[in-house]
Design a protein around this motif. Structure first.
Motif, short mmCIF file in Angstrom:
data_model
loop_
_atom_site.label_atom_id
_atom_site.label_comp_id
_atom_site.label_asym_id
_atom_site.label_seq_id
_atom_site.Cartn_x
_atom_site.Cartn_y
_atom_site.Cartn_z
N ILE A 268 82.71 -40.64 65.32
CA ILE A 268 83.98 -41.87 65.61
C ILE A 268 84.66 -42.44 64.23
CG2 ILE A 268 84.19 -44.31 67.38
CD1 ILE A 268 82.16 -43.76 69.31
N TYR A 269 85.51 -42.70 64.23
CA TYR A 269 85.83 -42.73 63.14
C TYR A 269 86.08 -44.35 62.94
CZ TYR A 269 86.93 -38.49 60.75
OH TYR A 269 85.94 -37.78 59.68
N GLY A 270 85.83 -45.52 62.27
CA GLY A 270 86.13 -46.45 62.66
C GLY A 270 85.18 -46.94 64.02
N GLY A 271 84.26 -46.99 63.56
CA GLY A 271 82.87 -47.07 64.07
C GLY A 271 82.27 -48.40 64.28
N SER A 272 82.29 -49.21 63.26
CA SER A 272 82.22 -50.47 63.39
C SER A 272 83.38 -51.45 63.36
CB SER A 272 82.00 -50.75 61.91
OG SER A 272 82.83 -50.43 60.70
N GLY A 273 84.18 -51.11 64.03
CA GLY A 273 85.35 -52.43 64.38
C GLY A 273 85.46 -52.45 65.93
N ALA A 274 85.71 -53.31 65.63
CA ALA A 274 85.85 -53.62 67.71
C ALA A 274 86.33 -52.77 68.85
CB ALA A 274 87.13 -54.20 68.27
N SER B 250 83.71 -48.39 56.56
CA SER B 250 84.06 -48.54 55.52
C SER B 250 83.61 -49.10 54.77
CB SER B 250 85.72 -49.28 54.80
OG SER B 250 86.05 -50.21 55.85
N GLY B 251 82.48 -50.33 55.93
CA GLY B 251 81.83 -51.23 55.54
C GLY B 251 80.83 -50.74 55.30
N GLU B 252 79.51 -50.75 54.52
CA GLU B 252 77.79 -50.21 54.89
C GLU B 252 77.16 -51.28 55.57
OE1 GLU B 252 74.41 -48.37 52.67
OE2 GLU B 252 75.97 -48.67 51.28
N GLU B 253 77.15 -52.46 55.78
CA GLU B 253 76.43 -53.30 56.25
C GLU B 253 75.94 -53.09 57.65
OE1 GLU B 253 74.34 -57.93 55.46
OE2 GLU B 253 76.36 -57.23 54.81
N LYS B 254 77.36 -53.70 57.94
CA LYS B 254 77.78 -53.63 58.99
C LYS B 254 77.91 -52.37 59.88
CE LYS B 254 82.10 -55.34 63.14
NZ LYS B 254 82.95 -55.77 62.41
N ALA C 35 75.02 -48.60 64.15
CA ALA C 35 74.34 -47.31 63.71
C ALA C 35 72.68 -47.56 64.65
CB ALA C 35 74.18 -46.81 63.35
N GLU C 36 71.87 -47.88 63.64
CA GLU C 36 70.45 -48.92 63.98
C GLU C 36 70.42 -48.91 64.99
OE1 GLU C 36 68.90 -51.29 60.98
OE2 GLU C 36 69.00 -49.74 59.18
N GLU C 37 71.64 -49.42 65.96
CA GLU C 37 71.05 -49.97 66.91
C GLU C 37 71.35 -48.98 68.46
OE1 GLU C 37 74.30 -52.24 70.67
OE2 GLU C 37 74.51 -52.87 68.59
N LEU C 38 72.57 -48.84 67.40
CA LEU C 38 72.89 -47.38 68.81
C LEU C 38 71.71 -45.81 68.89
CD1 LEU C 38 76.80 -47.60 69.13
CD2 LEU C 38 74.63 -48.93 70.08
N ALA D 31 72.44 -44.50 65.52
CA ALA D 31 73.50 -42.99 65.68
C ALA D 31 73.47 -42.66 63.98
CB ALA D 31 74.36 -43.72 66.20
N GLY D 32 73.78 -41.47 63.81
CA GLY D 32 74.34 -41.04 62.11
C GLY D 32 75.48 -41.67 61.50
N MET D 33 75.39 -41.87 60.48
CA MET D 33 76.25 -42.52 60.04
C MET D 33 77.02 -42.76 58.95
SD MET D 33 74.71 -45.80 58.02
CE MET D 33 75.52 -46.72 57.00
N SER D 34 77.98 -42.72 58.39
CA SER D 34 78.85 -41.60 56.72
C SER D 34 79.48 -43.65 56.35
CB SER D 34 79.56 -40.72 56.99
OG SER D 34 78.58 -40.04 57.53
N VAL D 35 79.61 -43.65 55.07
CA VAL D 35 80.50 -45.08 54.50
C VAL D 35 81.50 -44.18 54.55
CG1 VAL D 35 80.23 -46.38 53.08
CG2 VAL D 35 78.28 -45.91 54.82
N ALA D 36 82.98 -44.37 54.80
CA ALA D 36 83.84 -43.75 53.55
C ALA D 36 84.96 -44.27 53.20
CB ALA D 36 84.52 -41.91 54.01
N ASP D 37 86.14 -44.16 52.56
CA ASP D 37 86.84 -44.68 52.31
C ASP D 37 88.00 -43.32 52.59
OD1 ASP D 37 89.37 -45.30 51.53
OD2 ASP D 37 88.70 -45.71 49.07
N LEU D 38 88.45 -43.79 53.78
CA LEU D 38 89.40 -42.19 54.28
C LEU D 38 90.74 -42.19 53.02
CD1 LEU D 38 88.83 -43.50 58.33
CD2 LEU D 38 87.70 -42.01 56.50
N ARG D 39 90.94 -43.26 52.56
CA ARG D 39 92.24 -43.11 51.90
C ARG D 39 92.35 -41.66 50.87
NH1 ARG D 39 91.06 -48.38 51.90
NH2 ARG D 39 92.99 -49.63 52.71
N ASP D 40 90.69 -41.79 50.42
CA ASP D 40 90.25 -40.10 50.04
C ASP D 40 89.96 -38.36 50.12
OD1 ASP D 40 88.95 -38.37 48.25
OD2 ASP D 40 86.99 -39.32 48.02
#
Length: 240
Positions: free
Chosen positions: A7-13, A34-38, A43-46, A48-57
């Motif tokens: 899920i891209y945008g996994g920390s969004g609404a 893109s925001g690691e803390e949120k 991810a910990e709640e669910l 889940a695995g996670m990746s922090v990334a800037d999708l402009r790259d």
């Protein structure tokens, strides 16, 4: 139901609401944000695995897929922008930024994950368009252009990737609780006024979109592909 959903945008609404529903349905998850803390908190709640990334790259997409795993049951690209300006105020950089995150990011995410998706018996991709593609709206030139590209992409990929991978899109109207809507909705009065422009007399919520997202990922939708489905309170087809 089983398998992993990226899920891209996994920390969004919409992304996080979709993740919670998919977790309840038995899917494993890998979340991108893109925001690691949120992102880490969700991810910990669910679990889940996670990746922090800037999708402009462009290099981010290959790395994310490698971190997500070798087989994927689904991919959700819940990344978007709202850049509402008149045509005279829009600059090339505005169009390019919107296109990069909404359309180019979507196709690069699918391209990077295609091999992992094909390893699953019945994989599914969910992208997002906008009600503004079907209903002309002032100040929406950049958004409509890039989301129109997403709709064309959905139909093309659905044809190319069938029968192993289904590809569909959801076209929402304005959501009152999304991260992007805060730039438009400034008060409860604005929520009410904008809601009245829809036949169902309210704005959408992230959960409205998440419910259909989870359905489209699941095997319950295994005879659906190439579809653009409006979840918009009737805005695209009913005149109020």
């Amino acid at each position: 139901m089983s398998g992993k959903v990226l899920i891209y945008g996994g920390s969004g609404a919409v992304g996080s609401a979709s993740a919670r529903l998919l977790k309840e349905m038995g899917y494993d998850l890998h979340l991108v944000g893109s925001g690691e803390e949120k992102l880490r908190k969700i991810a910990e709640e669910l679990g889940a695995g996670m990746s922090v990334a800037d999708l402009r790259d462009p290099a981010s997409f290959k790395r994310i897929t490698e971190e997500a795993g070798k087989e994927l049951a689904g991919l959700v690209y819940a990344v978007g922008t709202i850049n509402l300006k008149s045509l005279r105020r829009l600059e090339e950089a505005d169009f390019m930024e919107d296109f990069r995150l909404n359309a180019l990011g979507a196709v690069m995410a699918v391209q990077a994950a295609a091999a992992a998706l094909k390893k699953h018996q019945s994989a599914s991709v969910v992208l997002y368009s906008s009600v503004a593609v079907q209903q002309g709206m002032a100040m929406h030139a950049s958004l409509s252009m890039c989301k129109g590209a997403v709709e064309g992409l959905v139909r093309s990929l659905a044809a190319e990737l069938a029968p192993q991978i289904r590809v569909n899109a959801i076209a929402p109207s304005l959501l009152q609780d999304s991260d992007l809507s805060s730039a438009i909705i400034k008060s409860p009065e604005a929520v009410e006024a904008l809601g009245k422009t829809h036949a169902l007399k309210r704005l959408g919520k992230a959960q409205d979109i998440a419910s259909l997202t989870a359905f489209l990922i699941s095997d319950q939708a295994d005879w659906m592909t190439g579809q653009i489905i409006g979840v918009d309170g009737g805005r695209s087809v009913i005149q109020v």
